[in-house]
Design a protein around this motif. Structure first.
Motif, short mmCIF file in Angstrom:
data_model
loop_
_atom_site.label_atom_id
_atom_site.label_comp_id
_atom_site.label_asym_id
_atom_site.label_seq_id
_atom_site.Cartn_x
_atom_site.Cartn_y
_atom_site.Cartn_z
N LEU A 181 49.20 26.01 34.51
CA LEU A 181 48.25 26.43 35.54
C LEU A 181 46.97 25.61 35.44
O LEU A 181 46.41 25.16 36.45
N LYS A 182 46.48 25.43 34.23
CA LYS A 182 45.22 24.70 34.02
C LYS A 182 45.36 23.25 34.48
O LYS A 182 44.46 22.69 35.12
N GLU A 183 46.51 22.65 34.16
CA GLU A 183 46.74 21.26 34.57
C GLU A 183 46.75 21.11 36.09
O GLU A 183 46.34 20.08 36.63
N ASP A 184 47.23 22.15 36.79
CA ASP A 184 47.28 22.12 38.25
C ASP A 184 46.04 22.71 38.90
O ASP A 184 46.01 22.93 40.11
N ARG A 185 45.01 23.00 38.09
CA ARG A 185 43.75 23.56 38.58
C ARG A 185 43.97 24.88 39.35
O ARG A 185 43.36 25.13 40.37
N ILE A 186 44.86 25.69 38.83
CA ILE A 186 45.15 27.01 39.40
C ILE A 186 44.48 28.06 38.53
O ILE A 186 44.61 28.04 37.30
N ASP A 187 43.75 28.96 39.17
CA ASP A 187 43.04 30.00 38.42
C ASP A 187 43.95 31.13 37.97
O ASP A 187 43.82 31.64 36.86
N VAL A 188 44.88 31.52 38.84
CA VAL A 188 45.71 32.68 38.54
C VAL A 188 47.04 32.57 39.28
O VAL A 188 47.10 32.06 40.41
N ALA A 189 48.10 33.02 38.64
CA ALA A 189 49.42 33.13 39.27
C ALA A 189 49.70 34.60 39.51
O ALA A 189 49.59 35.42 38.58
N VAL A 190 50.05 34.94 40.75
CA VAL A 190 50.43 36.31 41.07
C VAL A 190 51.95 36.42 40.90
O VAL A 190 52.72 35.67 41.53
N LEU A 191 52.37 37.33 40.03
CA LEU A 191 53.79 37.52 39.73
C LEU A 191 54.25 38.84 40.34
O LEU A 191 53.67 39.89 40.06
N THR A 192 55.29 38.78 41.14
CA THR A 192 55.78 39.98 41.83
C THR A 192 57.24 40.28 41.54
O THR A 192 57.74 41.33 41.96
N ALA A 193 57.92 39.38 40.86
CA ALA A 193 59.33 39.60 40.53
C ALA A 193 59.44 40.34 39.21
O ALA A 193 59.03 39.81 38.17
N ARG A 268 41.81 29.87 43.28
CA ARG A 268 43.06 29.16 43.64
C ARG A 268 44.20 29.97 43.04
O ARG A 268 44.31 30.11 41.82
N VAL A 269 45.06 30.52 43.92
CA VAL A 269 46.07 31.48 43.51
C VAL A 269 47.46 30.93 43.79
O VAL A 269 47.77 30.57 44.93
N LEU A 270 48.29 30.89 42.74
CA LEU A 270 49.68 30.45 42.90
C LEU A 270 50.54 31.63 43.34
O LEU A 270 50.55 32.69 42.71
N ALA A 289 40.98 33.71 49.48
CA ALA A 289 41.58 32.96 48.36
C ALA A 289 42.21 31.67 48.88
O ALA A 289 42.64 31.58 50.03
N GLU A 290 42.26 30.68 48.00
CA GLU A 290 43.00 29.46 48.33
C GLU A 290 44.40 29.59 47.74
O GLU A 290 44.58 29.56 46.52
N ILE A 291 45.37 29.77 48.61
CA ILE A 291 46.74 29.99 48.15
C ILE A 291 47.43 28.65 47.89
O ILE A 291 47.42 27.75 48.74
N VAL A 292 48.00 28.54 46.70
CA VAL A 292 48.81 27.38 46.34
C VAL A 292 50.26 27.84 46.34
O VAL A 292 50.66 28.65 45.50
N GLU A 293 51.03 27.37 47.30
CA GLU A 293 52.43 27.77 47.37
C GLU A 293 53.24 26.98 46.35
O GLU A 293 53.16 25.75 46.29
N GLY A 294 53.98 27.69 45.53
CA GLY A 294 54.80 27.04 44.51
C GLY A 294 55.76 28.02 43.89
O GLY A 294 55.71 29.22 44.15
N LYS A 295 56.64 27.51 43.08
CA LYS A 295 57.65 28.35 42.44
C LYS A 295 57.02 29.30 41.43
O LYS A 295 56.04 28.97 40.77
#
Length: 597
Positions: A181-193, A268-270, A289-295
């Motif tokens: 996450l840090k390498e991709d400059r993402i602050d937080v990943a939202v996990l829903t699974a 920035r939210v994955l 929020a700035e949404i970053v779409e990703g796996k």
């Protein structure tokens, strides 16, 4: 169910009229995008009677449709009222195409944003936009309004999953993911699974039948800290101690407020657009929020089993194989007496598994199918459909176990009495496809789509096929169906990797007569390179240890290499299981694993 469906559809249409809607979409889904749902989320089954694990209904003012895939084309017709619902094969007409053909300009089609991903909605919006209809979010869900006796949400305790079985601590997993996450400059990943959350925090739950899922949401930050959103009734002091100071356990109802804060803080939210509810995207966008779409960042690490998980799976399959062989030996002795039924046989197999060490549950409801019921791919035996195992029929049994150290899934087809030549030829062609996949050697980067034809080729040679995938991923004391890896005709960009477990299950189904499926679980392993190649090569190690029915094998259709493979596999089964099974099973096992000539 027919009368109930009619009343329920009428009530739904009445509610839609109150809301000014022309129709409503009812997917088989919950807010976590699970395959298997808690009772409170079984809206599709409640409305239509269809109980499959995948499907979607669309109810309009004057018509209603249930879309299913190839696994359920027979089952859906048996379960729904055909005077109310029109069953459709999703491969023959997509929901988008159907909507375009039936909706009118100005129509308003409702949907629940908690039950659809952005990927789902993109296709639906395209279907509506082409004829200038509108897709309208509904909160609350109209079905929840009319479902007066809807079950309560489950609140099973969440329990720690020992590192003895997980093989890696939650802290290490969070550290590895946070680095990405840090390498991709993402602050937080939202996990829903829930399966990703269970894996990441080394926890398990009991909110869904047969799969130890803790229904929950989570946020993982780039500083390795995390928030875990759980109903307070699910939380114990033991769980808090297990999670440690780096995980903040928060009441589930606070999740919406957290999404708002992430937006207001311009984070920035994955988010994974294929696994996350549209509602979550909508909230994050609404508040900035700035949404970053990703796996989902957990999905691939979870699929690549570590050495502890691999060894656990091997051991679980040995114990599971002993249970299945005890069952098959009993079946061989009792079936000729003509007194067995699908339900009775299923109950006996389930009881055999329950006696094994580390057993926790079935990994899915056992499929126990005799004769023509075997042609229904995901058949479920009931008192109403319960068939006898009559001489001359084929019996298909697809089952699995949840053990603390691994998840199993196996299908065997056996002859009751003397099989016909057609049954033997079809069985042998399915077996040939199974062997072709089991012995495949392939370069790193190969996808399951590229391997799928290996399993189908022997059937294609005589104009036969099967309408389901050849292989699905399997979890480690988690989901019996686990992505992202799969082996199927459907295009996949996910390469098979070392440590991934996948099923090998070609089949053939003759409607109204019989079904054949032969399933083992296999593990992707490294294998020596070929010639001058400097690429990494992979092969499959078969984990399942249960013999095939020799009476159904037509050796004249097998090559010498295929015969050698069966004999070698059967030798391994006999040597591995003989010390573990009952005495009468050992006698049966010696006979069942005799060499093919």
């Amino acid at each position: 169910m027919s009368t109930e469906s009619k009343i329920r559809v009428q009530k739904l249409r009445s509610e839609l009229a109150k809301q000014g809607l022309s129709g409503f979409i009812v997917p088989h889904a919950d807010e976590y995008q699970n395959e298997y749902l808690p009772a409170c989320a079984e809206r599709l089954a409640w409305l239509t009677g269809f109980t499959g694990s995948a499907g979607t209904a669309v109810v309009l003012v004057d018509q209603a449709v249930v879309f299913v895939d190839g696994r359920y084309v027979l089952q859906v017709r048996n379960q729904i009222d055909l005077e109310i619902f029109d069953p459709q094969h999703i491969s023959e007409i997509s929901i988008k195409e159907w909507l375009h053909s039936v909706l009118k300009r100005g129509d308003k089609l409702g949907y629940d944003p908690w039950l659809h991903t952005p990927k789902d909605l993109k296709s639906l919006r395209e279907g509506c936009a082409r004829i200038k209809a509108e897709l309208v979010p509904c909160q609350p869900n109209p079905i929840d309004i009319i479902w007066s006796d809807r079950p309560e949400s489950p609140r099973a305790r969440v329990i720690p999953h020992s590192i003895r079985y997980a093989g890696q601590s939650s802290e290490e997993k969070r550290r590895d993911l946070a680095k990405g996450l840090k390498e991709d400059r993402i602050d937080v990943a939202v996990l829903t699974a829930p399966d990703s959350i269970a894996w990441l925090f080394n926890i398990r739950g009991g909110d869904v039948s047969h799969t130890p899922l803790p229904l929950s949401f989570a946020c993982l930050r780039s500083d390795e800290s995390a928030m875990l959103f759980l109903d307070s009734q699910k939380v114990s002091a033991e769980l808090r101690d297990h999670l440690g100071p780096g995980v903040h356990v928060v009441p589930g109802e606070e999740f919406r407020h957290t999404l708002e804060h992430l937006g207001r803080d311009r984070c920035r939210v994955l988010c994974d657009p294929q696994r996350t509810a549209s509602f979550i995207f909508d909230q994050l966008e609404k508040y900035g929020a700035e949404i970053v779409e990703g796996k989902d960042p957990c999905i691939l690490p979870k699929a690549r089993k570590n050495s502890v998980e691999v060894e656990g799976s091997r051991e679980a399959h040995i114990r599971d194989g002993a249970a299945v062989c005890d069952f098959l030996a009993w079946l061989a002795a009792e079936a000729p007496l003509g007194k067995l039924t699908e339900v009775a046989v299923q109950d006996y197999l389930d009881a055999c598994r329950e006696q094994q060490a580390l057993w926790k549950d079935q990994s899915f409801p056992t499929i126990s199918a005799a004769g023509s019921n075997g042609a229904i791919v995901h058949y479920r035996a009931t008192e109403a459909s319960n068939r006898a195992l009559a001489p001359g029929c084929l019996y298909l049994v697809d089952s699995g176990g949840q053990y603390l150290d691994g998840t199993t899934d196996i299908t065997r087809t056996v002859a009751i009495g003397t099989p016909t030549q057609e049954q033997r030829d079809c069985y042998t062609r399915v077996l040939k496809g199974h062997i072709a996949l089991a012995t495949a050697v392939f370069p790193k980067g190969t996808t399951g789509t590229q391997l799928d034809t290996l399993a189908r080729q022997p059937l294609w040679e005589v104009g036969l096929d099967y309408d389901h995938g050849t292989g699905h991923g399997v979890g480690s004391y988690l989901g019996v169906h686990e992505g992202p890896q799969r082996i199927a005709k459907a295009p996949s960009t996910v390469a098979l990797e070392k440590g991934m477990i996948v099923s090998n299950e070609p089949g053939y189904y003759k409607a109204g007569e019989f079904g054949i499926r032969l399933e083992n679980l296999v593990l992707a392993v490294s294998t020596p390179s070929f010639g001058q190649s400097d690429r990494e090569w992979l092969a499959f190690e078969t984990l399942t240890v249960v013999p095939f029915d020799r009476t159904l094998i037509n050796c004249s259709l097998l090559t010498s290499k295929e015969i050698d493979w069966v004999n070698t596999y059967h030798d391994r089964v006999r040597v591995t299981l003989s010390p573990l099974v009952q005495s009468r099973t050992k006698t049966w096992l010696d006979d069942a694993t005799k060499g093919l000539l």
